[in-house]
Write a protein that holds these residues in place. Structure first.
Motif, PDB file in Angstrom:
ATOM      1  N   LEU A 146       0.820  -1.217   0.000  1.00 47.35           N
ATOM      2  CA  LEU A 146       0.000   0.000   0.000  1.00 47.35           C
ATOM      3  C   LEU A 146       0.853   1.265   0.000  1.00 47.35           C
ATOM      4  N   VAL A 147       1.860   1.321   0.862  1.00 44.58           N
ATOM      5  CA  VAL A 147       2.656   2.545   0.980  1.00 44.58           C
ATOM      6  C   VAL A 147       3.476   2.838  -0.269  1.00 44.58           C
ATOM      7  N   GLY A 154      -5.439   9.833  -0.764  1.00 41.95           N
ATOM      8  CA  GLY A 154      -6.509  10.573  -1.423  1.00 41.95           C
ATOM      9  C   GLY A 154      -7.156   9.850  -2.582  1.00 41.95           C
ATOM     10  N   MET A 155      -6.792   8.610  -2.785  1.00 41.05           N
ATOM     11  CA  MET A 155      -7.332   7.850  -3.916  1.00 41.05           C
ATOM     12  C   MET A 155      -8.609   7.103  -3.546  1.00 41.05           C
ATOM     13  N   ARG A 156      -9.425   6.808  -4.563  1.00 51.95           N
ATOM     14  CA  ARG A 156     -10.588   5.961  -4.358  1.00 51.95           C
ATOM     15  C   ARG A 156     -10.122   4.557  -4.019  1.00 51.95           C
ATOM     16  N   GLN A 162      -7.032  -2.092  -7.004  1.00 47.87           N
ATOM     17  CA  GLN A 162      -6.501  -2.560  -8.279  1.00 47.87           C
ATOM     18  C   GLN A 162      -4.973  -2.580  -8.269  1.00 47.87           C
ATOM     19  N   LYS A 163      -4.379  -1.570  -7.631  1.00 48.00           N
ATOM     20  CA  LYS A 163      -2.929  -1.464  -7.607  1.00 48.00           C
ATOM     21  C   LYS A 163      -2.289  -2.419  -6.601  1.00 48.00           C
ATOM     22  N   VAL A 164      -2.937  -2.593  -5.431  1.00 50.21           N
ATOM     23  CA  VAL A 164      -2.367  -3.429  -4.371  1.00 50.21           C
ATOM     24  C   VAL A 164      -2.748  -4.894  -4.541  1.00 50.21           C
ATOM     25  N   GLN A 165      -4.022  -5.155  -4.723  1.00 45.58           N
ATOM     26  CA  GLN A 165      -4.518  -6.531  -4.764  1.00 45.58           C
ATOM     27  C   GLN A 165      -4.568  -7.116  -6.175  1.00 45.58           C
ATOM     28  N   ALA A 172     -15.811  -3.538  -6.218  1.00 41.37           N
ATOM     29  CA  ALA A 172     -16.495  -4.198  -5.102  1.00 41.37           C
ATOM     30  C   ALA A 172     -15.962  -3.733  -3.749  1.00 41.37           C
ATOM     31  N   TYR A 173     -14.730  -3.255  -3.712  1.00 39.87           N
ATOM     32  CA  TYR A 173     -14.146  -2.815  -2.441  1.00 39.87           C
ATOM     33  C   TYR A 173     -14.861  -1.591  -1.887  1.00 39.87           C
TER      34      TYR A 173
END
Length: 294
Positions: A146-147, A154-156, A162-165, A172-173
């Motif tokens: 995440l970091v 500030g992101m949705r 999408q970027k992390v998982q 759905a998150y």
């Protein structure tokens, strides 16, 4: 057929008699329905007070319920963020992700080789199966990823997922963002008294195990004397964070009460369990006292 005067009188007398019987039956039926309805309402009231063990997180007038096991996992996820010095937003994202991926369950199965709270895959470099099934390890791995996402605060949440998982269904998150926010807010101490659990009576407690978990997950030191554990927190918020953590883990470690300053939680059957103590019996501000079953 001819009707005598007496017959007319008798007929007129019979008509209101039948009407009265009909009205009486309707009234009895309505009364019966009322009794049944009251009985159902009463049963519902009893079930709300004596139903299955539940935990409730409340902030800004909104509440969300989870069972004690789910709440304990959420506490671990938030505690790891707290220990790392991450903002509350990070815990919100992580908890919402875990709700979507596993319903806050430490699953030993999933899509293809996915396992754990976040359904991380060994084949994608998240670690071994045993490592991922360690909630502290998997939470840290999630935050490690995440970091690295610049501007994630500030992101949705769908973008972050999408970027992390690398999810196939990132939108759905967003459905669980509010639940994640409520749990993160109460568990981090930003919403004092916000987390309460309604639990069955404890028969045994393990203050030593709780002390170890508190240090490993939240990074807080504590002292144990008999069946009592004491935390001296650095601030009021930190005290409420430790207190909420203790409530969330009470079912696991057999805590019977948690006191933060003038407020005390017990394993009561009402919705929150927090009660107020006057100045003579209140604990010190910034001090958390946890009592365990003997």
């Amino acid at each position: 057929m001819p009707t005598t005067k007496r017959g007319v009188v008798l007929a007129e007398q019979r008509r209101p008699s039948r009407m009265r019987r009909l009205v009486t039956r309707v009234v009895i039926l309505l009364l019966a329905c009322g009794v049944v309805g009251a009985g159902i309402y009463g049963v519902r009231g009893v079930l709300s007070n004596f139903g299955p063990a539940r935990c409730q997180a409340t902030a800004a007038g909104t509440s969300v319920d989870f069972d004690p096991s789910q709440t304990a996992y959420a506490a671990t996820i938030e505690a790891v963020a707290e220990k790392r010095g991450l903002p509350a937003r990070a815990a919100t994202i992580a908890i919402a992700t875990a709700i979507q991926e596993s319903k806050l369950r430490n699953l030993k199965y999933g899509d293809r080789d996915s396992v754990g709270l976040f359904q991380q895959r060994p084949s994608q470099g998240w670690g071994t199966v045993d490592q991922i099934l360690d909630p502290v390890y998997s939470s840290n791995k999630f935050y490690d990823a995440l970091v690295k996402v610049k501007g994630y605060e500030g992101m949705r949440i769908a973008e972050i997922a999408q970027k992390v998982q690398r999810s196939a269904y990132p939108e759905a998150y967003a459905d669980h963002e509010q639940e994640g926010r409520l749990l993160a807010s109460t568990l981090s101490g930003h919403s004092p008294e916000g987390l309460g659990c309604r639990l069955e009576d404890a028969t045994t407690g393990d203050p030593a195990a709780f002390k170890a978990a508190l240090k490993t997950e939240l990074g807080m030191n504590s002292t144990v004397s008999g069946r009592t554990l004491i935390v001296s927190a650095g601030s009021e918020r930190a005290a409420w964070s430790a207190g909420a953590y203790a409530v969330a883990k009470a079912s696991l470690h057999g805590a019977t009460s948690v006191r933060v300053g003038s407020r005390e939680w017990t394993r009561t059957r009402n919705s929150s369990g927090w009660t107020w103590h006057d100045a003579k019996t209140a604990g010190k501000a910034g001090t958390v006292t946890v009592t365990f079953a003997g």
